[in-house]
Design a protein around this motif. Structure first.
Motif, PDB file in Angstrom:
ATOM      1  N   LEU A   4       0.791  -1.231   0.000  1.00  0.00           N
ATOM      2  CA  LEU A   4       0.000   0.000   0.000  1.00  0.00           C
ATOM      3  C   LEU A   4       0.827   1.286   0.000  1.00  0.00           C
ATOM      4  CD1 LEU A   4      -2.998  -0.980   2.301  1.00  0.00           C
ATOM      5  CD2 LEU A   4      -2.658  -1.319  -0.156  1.00  0.00           C
ATOM      6  N   ARG A   5       2.121   1.181   0.357  1.00  0.00           N
ATOM      7  CA  ARG A   5       2.989   2.375   0.353  1.00  0.00           C
ATOM      8  C   ARG A   5       3.940   2.372  -0.841  1.00  0.00           C
ATOM      9  NH1 ARG A   5       1.206   6.354   3.780  1.00  0.00           N
ATOM     10  NH2 ARG A   5      -0.279   5.240   5.046  1.00  0.00           N
ATOM     11  N   ASP A   6       3.700   1.504  -1.820  1.00  0.00           N
ATOM     12  CA  ASP A   6       4.552   1.492  -3.020  1.00  0.00           C
ATOM     13  C   ASP A   6       4.481   2.846  -3.717  1.00  0.00           C
ATOM     14  OD1 ASP A   6       5.075  -1.113  -2.513  1.00  0.00           O
ATOM     15  OD2 ASP A   6       4.086  -1.942  -4.285  1.00  0.00           O
ATOM     16  N   ALA A  32      -4.045  18.079  -4.631  1.00  0.00           N
ATOM     17  CA  ALA A  32      -5.116  17.289  -5.266  1.00  0.00           C
ATOM     18  C   ALA A  32      -6.219  16.980  -4.254  1.00  0.00           C
ATOM     19  CB  ALA A  32      -4.533  15.995  -5.838  1.00  0.00           C
ATOM     20  N   ASP A  33      -5.846  16.596  -3.036  1.00  0.00           N
ATOM     21  CA  ASP A  33      -6.847  16.198  -2.034  1.00  0.00           C
ATOM     22  C   ASP A  33      -7.693  17.395  -1.588  1.00  0.00           C
ATOM     23  OD1 ASP A  33      -5.705  13.681  -2.173  1.00  0.00           O
ATOM     24  OD2 ASP A  33      -4.588  13.870  -0.296  1.00  0.00           O
ATOM     25  N   SER A  34      -7.087  18.593  -1.603  1.00  0.00           N
ATOM     26  CA  SER A  34      -7.805  19.776  -1.107  1.00  0.00           C
ATOM     27  C   SER A  34      -8.644  20.436  -2.184  1.00  0.00           C
ATOM     28  CB  SER A  34      -6.817  20.819  -0.574  1.00  0.00           C
ATOM     29  OG  SER A  34      -5.986  20.242   0.385  1.00  0.00           O
ATOM     30  N   SER A  35      -8.305  20.171  -3.460  1.00  0.00           N
ATOM     31  CA  SER A  35      -9.004  20.907  -4.509  1.00  0.00           C
ATOM     32  C   SER A  35     -10.008  20.049  -5.279  1.00  0.00           C
ATOM     33  CB  SER A  35      -7.994  21.525  -5.483  1.00  0.00           C
ATOM     34  OG  SER A  35      -7.233  20.482  -6.069  1.00  0.00           O
ATOM     35  N   ARG A  36     -10.105  18.748  -4.936  1.00  0.00           N
ATOM     36  CA  ARG A  36     -11.035  17.917  -5.712  1.00  0.00           C
ATOM     37  C   ARG A  36     -12.472  18.377  -5.448  1.00  0.00           C
ATOM     38  NH1 ARG A  36      -9.479  13.192  -1.918  1.00  0.00           N
ATOM     39  NH2 ARG A  36     -10.900  13.575  -0.206  1.00  0.00           N
ATOM     40  N   ARG A  37     -13.362  18.038  -6.419  1.00  0.00           N
ATOM     41  CA  ARG A  37     -14.736  18.532  -6.337  1.00  0.00           C
ATOM     42  C   ARG A  37     -15.517  17.845  -5.209  1.00  0.00           C
ATOM     43  NH1 ARG A  37     -18.476  17.348  -9.613  1.00  0.00           N
ATOM     44  NH2 ARG A  37     -17.196  15.872 -10.755  1.00  0.00           N
TER      45      ARG A  37
HETATM   46  O1   DC Z   1      -4.026   8.877   4.574  1.00  0.00           O
HETATM   47  P1   DC Z   1      -3.306   8.423   3.304  1.00  0.00           P
HETATM   48  O2   DC Z   1      -2.164   9.308   2.911  1.00  0.00           O
HETATM   49  O3   DC Z   1      -2.905   6.983   3.353  1.00  0.00           O
HETATM   50  O4   DC Z   1      -4.405   8.552   2.144  1.00  0.00           O
HETATM   51  C1   DC Z   1      -4.115   8.193   0.822  1.00  0.00           C
HETATM   52  C2   DC Z   1      -4.985   8.996  -0.134  1.00  0.00           C
HETATM   53  O5   DC Z   1      -6.342   8.609   0.013  1.00  0.00           O
HETATM   54  C3   DC Z   1      -4.944  10.508   0.069  1.00  0.00           C
HETATM   55  O6   DC Z   1      -3.988  11.115  -0.784  1.00  0.00           O
HETATM   56  C4   DC Z   1      -6.343  10.944  -0.257  1.00  0.00           C
HETATM   57  C5   DC Z   1      -7.196   9.722  -0.103  1.00  0.00           C
HETATM   58  N1   DC Z   1      -8.083   9.756   1.060  1.00  0.00           N
HETATM   59  C6   DC Z   1      -9.282  10.380   0.894  1.00  0.00           C
HETATM   60  O7   DC Z   1      -9.545  10.943  -0.170  1.00  0.00           O
HETATM   61  N2   DC Z   1     -10.201  10.380   1.897  1.00  0.00           N
HETATM   62  C7   DC Z   1      -9.918   9.783   3.068  1.00  0.00           C
HETATM   63  N3   DC Z   1     -10.841   9.779   4.046  1.00  0.00           N
HETATM   64  C8   DC Z   1      -8.664   9.152   3.260  1.00  0.00           C
HETATM   65  C9   DC Z   1      -7.758   9.172   2.236  1.00  0.00           C
END
Ligand code: DC
Length: 217
Positions: A92-94, A174-179
């Motif tokens: 999962l961390r690859d 990417a995580d902060s700007s997704r719709r």
């Molecule tokens: O916590 P993490 O870094 O292992 O999460 C991997 C990705 O999964 C992260 O970049 C965004 C997504 N994620 C998400 O969209 N919503 C969550 N509740 C947890 C993770």
């Protein structure tokens, strides 16, 4: 009538903010189960890559996830995820998963499935669940919401110290700007800056706050 949920402590925050270490230790102290919601998105991303599917082909990714058998259980107070009967925990961390997980997790059809799976955990046990949208979307009604953060510098150093190549700034963006369900601070969350705190320090602060809120421990 829907099934009743057990108690849920939500720990949200950006990549490498310390939330996994904090959530795991907090769960241990509270005798709650620990669930890392990001692991499900990582399992799904691994599965897509394993099947040779282009993570940018949204329809194909969504169809594949919708037809996969995803089993989420609790074992010794931790979650165990199988996809089509395979447990890919060690992958999962690859790098390839790190590089593609934000894109796969931005798809609404994927999120709809994962949110249902995450809610399912709370039918069985009290939980500490960490992620990006746990307090805002998955369990908006839980009163126990925390948002942990640290400076970008500290977070990059933490990932490097774990020996991982992870473009956290790219993933954060990417995580902060997704719709759908972007990373946000839920309006009733307690914000904790972990930059200068130990894991123990953060956990103690959260437990003190939970007691003030009347959580029976
Ligand atoms: O916590 P993490 O870094 O292992 O999460 C991997 C990705 O999964 C992260 O970049 C965004 C997504 N994620 C998400 O969209 N919503 C969550 N509740 C947890 C993770």
């Amino acid at each position: 009538m829907g099934k009743r949920f057990h108690r849920v402590v939500a720990i949200d925050g950006p990549a490498a903010s310390g939330k996994s270490s904090v959530a795991r230790e907090l769960a241990r102290r509270l005798h709650f189960a620990y669930v890392n919601s990001g692991a499900i998105y990582r399992v799904i991303t691994w599965h897509i890559l394993q099947k040779g599917i282009d993570p940018g082909d949204s329809d194909r990714v969504a169809q594949t996830v919708e037809s996969a058998r995803i089993s989420c259980r609790l074992q010794n107070n931790e979650s165990r995820i199988l996809i089509d009967d395979v447990d890919p925990a060690e992958y999962l961390r690859d790098d390839r998963v790190n590089e593609n997980v934000s894109r796969v997790s931005s798809l609404p059809r994927v999120r709809a499935i994962v949110v249902q799976k995450l809610r399912g955990y709370a039918h069985h046990q009290d939980l500490v669940m960490e992620g990006r949208d746990i307090g805002s979307v998955v369990f908006p009604d839980t009163p126990y919401k925390f948002y942990v953060d640290a400076s970008p510098d500290v977070r990059s150093r933490r990932r490097a110290a774990q020996g991982q190549r992870d473009e956290i700034a790219v993933r954060d963006q990417a995580d902060s700007s997704r719709r759908v369900s972007p990373l946000v601070v839920a309006k009733d969350a307690h914000v904790i800056d972990t930059s200068h705190l130990t894991i123990e320090g953060v956990v103690s602060e959260i437990i003190a706050q939970l007691k003030r809120m009347g959580l029976r421990i």
